[in-house]
Motif scaffolding. Structure first.
Motif, PDB file in Angstrom:
ATOM      1  N   GLN A  25      42.880  33.683  39.790  1.00  0.00           N
ATOM      2  CA  GLN A  25      42.643  34.692  40.818  1.00  0.00           C
ATOM      3  C   GLN A  25      43.349  35.990  40.441  1.00  0.00           C
ATOM      4  O   GLN A  25      44.572  36.034  40.342  1.00  0.00           O
ATOM      5  CB  GLN A  25      43.154  34.203  42.171  1.00  0.00           C
ATOM      6  CG  GLN A  25      43.033  35.223  43.299  1.00  0.00           C
ATOM      7  CD  GLN A  25      43.748  34.789  44.559  1.00  0.00           C
ATOM      8  OE1 GLN A  25      44.302  33.697  44.636  1.00  0.00           O
ATOM      9  NE2 GLN A  25      43.744  35.653  45.571  1.00  0.00           N
ATOM     10  N   GLN A  26      42.582  37.046  40.208  1.00  0.00           N
ATOM     11  CA  GLN A  26      43.165  38.352  39.885  1.00  0.00           C
ATOM     12  C   GLN A  26      43.902  38.914  41.095  1.00  0.00           C
ATOM     13  O   GLN A  26      43.380  38.920  42.203  1.00  0.00           O
ATOM     14  CB  GLN A  26      42.070  39.320  39.450  1.00  0.00           C
ATOM     15  CG  GLN A  26      42.574  40.665  38.965  1.00  0.00           C
ATOM     16  CD  GLN A  26      43.196  40.597  37.576  1.00  0.00           C
ATOM     17  OE1 GLN A  26      42.714  39.865  36.719  1.00  0.00           O
ATOM     18  NE2 GLN A  26      44.250  41.352  37.352  1.00  0.00           N
ATOM     19  N   GLY A 324      47.779  42.135  29.414  1.00  0.00           N
ATOM     20  CA  GLY A 324      47.430  43.509  29.088  1.00  0.00           C
ATOM     21  C   GLY A 324      46.833  44.279  30.257  1.00  0.00           C
ATOM     22  O   GLY A 324      46.335  43.686  31.223  1.00  0.00           O
ATOM     23  N   LYS A 325      46.930  45.606  30.177  1.00  0.00           N
ATOM     24  CA  LYS A 325      46.435  46.510  31.215  1.00  0.00           C
ATOM     25  C   LYS A 325      47.016  46.200  32.580  1.00  0.00           C
ATOM     26  O   LYS A 325      46.382  46.397  33.616  1.00  0.00           O
ATOM     27  CB  LYS A 325      44.903  46.487  31.268  1.00  0.00           C
ATOM     28  CG  LYS A 325      44.246  46.971  29.989  1.00  0.00           C
ATOM     29  CD  LYS A 325      42.741  46.990  30.100  1.00  0.00           C
ATOM     30  CE  LYS A 325      42.111  47.524  28.812  1.00  0.00           C
ATOM     31  NZ  LYS A 325      40.627  47.531  28.881  1.00  0.00           N
ATOM     32  N   GLY A 326      48.257  45.701  32.567  1.00  0.00           N
ATOM     33  CA  GLY A 326      48.962  45.439  33.816  1.00  0.00           C
ATOM     34  C   GLY A 326      48.390  44.316  34.645  1.00  0.00           C
ATOM     35  O   GLY A 326      48.656  44.224  35.849  1.00  0.00           O
ATOM     36  N   ARG A 327      47.606  43.425  34.039  1.00  0.00           N
ATOM     37  CA  ARG A 327      46.978  42.351  34.811  1.00  0.00           C
ATOM     38  C   ARG A 327      47.999  41.338  35.303  1.00  0.00           C
ATOM     39  O   ARG A 327      48.816  40.847  34.542  1.00  0.00           O
ATOM     40  CB  ARG A 327      45.922  41.627  33.977  1.00  0.00           C
ATOM     41  CG  ARG A 327      44.642  42.401  33.767  1.00  0.00           C
ATOM     42  CD  ARG A 327      43.571  41.514  33.141  1.00  0.00           C
ATOM     43  NE  ARG A 327      44.003  40.959  31.876  1.00  0.00           N
ATOM     44  CZ  ARG A 327      43.808  41.569  30.716  1.00  0.00           C
ATOM     45  NH1 ARG A 327      43.228  42.741  30.666  1.00  0.00           N
ATOM     46  NH2 ARG A 327      44.202  40.994  29.593  1.00  0.00           N
ATOM     47  N   VAL A 328      47.923  41.025  36.582  1.00  0.00           N
ATOM     48  CA  VAL A 328      48.698  39.926  37.173  1.00  0.00           C
ATOM     49  C   VAL A 328      47.714  39.024  37.912  1.00  0.00           C
ATOM     50  O   VAL A 328      46.825  39.515  38.626  1.00  0.00           O
ATOM     51  CB  VAL A 328      49.766  40.432  38.158  1.00  0.00           C
ATOM     52  CG1 VAL A 328      50.610  39.270  38.669  1.00  0.00           C
ATOM     53  CG2 VAL A 328      50.659  41.481  37.499  1.00  0.00           C
ATOM     54  N   ALA A 329      47.847  37.730  37.719  1.00  0.00           N
ATOM     55  CA  ALA A 329      46.913  36.788  38.326  1.00  0.00           C
ATOM     56  C   ALA A 329      47.661  35.532  38.781  1.00  0.00           C
ATOM     57  O   ALA A 329      48.842  35.354  38.496  1.00  0.00           O
ATOM     58  CB  ALA A 329      45.809  36.425  37.348  1.00  0.00           C
ATOM     59  N   LYS A 330      46.947  34.694  39.495  1.00  0.00           N
ATOM     60  CA  LYS A 330      47.523  33.479  40.041  1.00  0.00           C
ATOM     61  C   LYS A 330      46.608  32.306  39.737  1.00  0.00           C
ATOM     62  O   LYS A 330      45.381  32.432  39.803  1.00  0.00           O
ATOM     63  CB  LYS A 330      47.714  33.629  41.554  1.00  0.00           C
ATOM     64  CG  LYS A 330      48.503  32.519  42.220  1.00  0.00           C
ATOM     65  CD  LYS A 330      48.733  32.862  43.697  1.00  0.00           C
ATOM     66  CE  LYS A 330      49.603  31.822  44.368  1.00  0.00           C
ATOM     67  NZ  LYS A 330      49.862  32.198  45.815  1.00  0.00           N
TER      68      LYS A 330
END
Length: 333
Positions: A25-26, A324-330
């Motif tokens: 999940q982004q 990359g590109k500041g992506r944080v996900a769960k």
């Protein structure tokens, strides 16, 4: 079909549905940074750190992030972070100069607690035994792996004298890819891995050769996950050949006396691996995310989205990824 057979197939179907339900999940994206530092305090408190002096913090389980650029360090790459609560965290800036900073006010202000301006200094990763005692590892200086320790929660750091530091082979170093090439077991055991022209596991006084791809600057072990004093998983590969599965994962159940290779390896170069339970693991890299339900013997790809780091909550169940590109996900599981 009798009742026992029906029950078996129902249970099998439920298990298959549970496995297929795993997804990514982004949550957020700060496009001005590439994130390799990730620390998950609990299911709600998440800290990340990355390039261009960026640090992010969430206190609501990733629903929102507060992003800040650390004052005076706009060009610094913060490759690892260790957080203790919503207010207290430590970050390492890898080089030019190599620095360690600490905040006690949620990232509003940061204090330099360690600095080394020597040419060749490069900090790779940080790990804590508890909230007071921790260690940071760095690439070799004068042929000796750099180590510094703290016993006051990161307020001060003391470098280990080169005469007492482990020796490295020529071309042997560490990858600052996810902050997970150093781990602790219990209150006293420290272990870390190297890569490059030679890839080894350093455990107590032992230096154990790893059956993982090596021989070039871009090859070797990148990440180490520890379940207990004997059970480890190690991933890596060749980041210049990211799709290759050749010797990219090894497992040990006897603290490195013997190694096992997966029947079905992760799907390419992997920069981070984490235990979710004794049998369940997750690993990620620039070509995607894989999970294993059988202790690392077989890996299944659940996302083609690339991430640098994945960590499970120290106190809780939540699993977060960043890249990359500041992506944080769960991880939804």
């Amino acid at each position: 079909m009798n009742m026992k057979q029906l029950l078996f197939f129902v249970l099998l179907a439920v298990c298959c549905l549970q496995l297929s339900a795993q997804s990514i999940q982004q949550l957020d994206s700060a496009k001005t940074t590439s994130i390799r530092g990730l620390s998950v305090v609990n299911d709600n408190i998440v800290w990340v750190s990355g390039a261009n002096g960026m640090v992010g913090r969430s206190i609501d389980g990733g629903a929102s992030f507060k992003w800040t650029k650390v004052d005076g360090f706009a060009k610094t790459d913060f490759r690892d972070i260790e957080a203790f609560d919503a207010n207290t965290a430590i970050i390492i800036g890898i080089d030019t100069p190599a620095v360690i900073l600490k905040t006690i006010d949620g990232g509003i202000t940061w204090k330099i607690v360690f600095q080394d301006k020597r040419p060749g200094m490069f900090l790779d990763a940080m790990e804590f035994f508890n909230e007071k005692s921790g260690v940071v590892v760095g690439d070799p200086i004068n042929g000796k792996i750099f180590l510094a320790v703290t016993v006051d929660g990161g307020a001060t750091w003391q470098a280990i004298p080169e005469s007492l530091a482990p020796a490295a082979e020529k071309g042997e170093a560490m990858f600052a890819s996810s902050g997970t090439n150093v781990r602790t077991v219990g209150k006293e055991v420290l272990l870390f891995i190297t890569g490059g022209t030679r890839s080894r596991l350093f455990l107590r006084n032992d230096k154990i050769d790893l059956p993982i791809i090596q021989g070039k600057e871009t090859t070797g072990a990148n990440s180490l996950a520890v379940w207990d004093k004997k059970t480890f998983a190690i991933v890596g590969g060749d980041f210049n050949n990211a799709a290759s599965t050749e010797k990219n994962c090894v497992l040990t159940k006897d603290a490195g006396k013997t190694f096992l290779t997966p029947t079905t390896p992760p799907h390419g170069y992997r920069s981070c691996v984490e235990y979710l339970s004794k049998s369940k693991l997750i690993t990620c890299g620039i070509t995607g995310v894989d999970v294993s339900e059988d202790g690392g013997t077989n890996w299944r790809n659940i996302s083609a989205q690339g991430f640098h780091v994945v960590r499970k909550a120290k106190k809780g169940k939540a699993v977060y990824l960043a890249g990359g590109k500041g992506r944080v996900a769960k991880l939804v599981w």
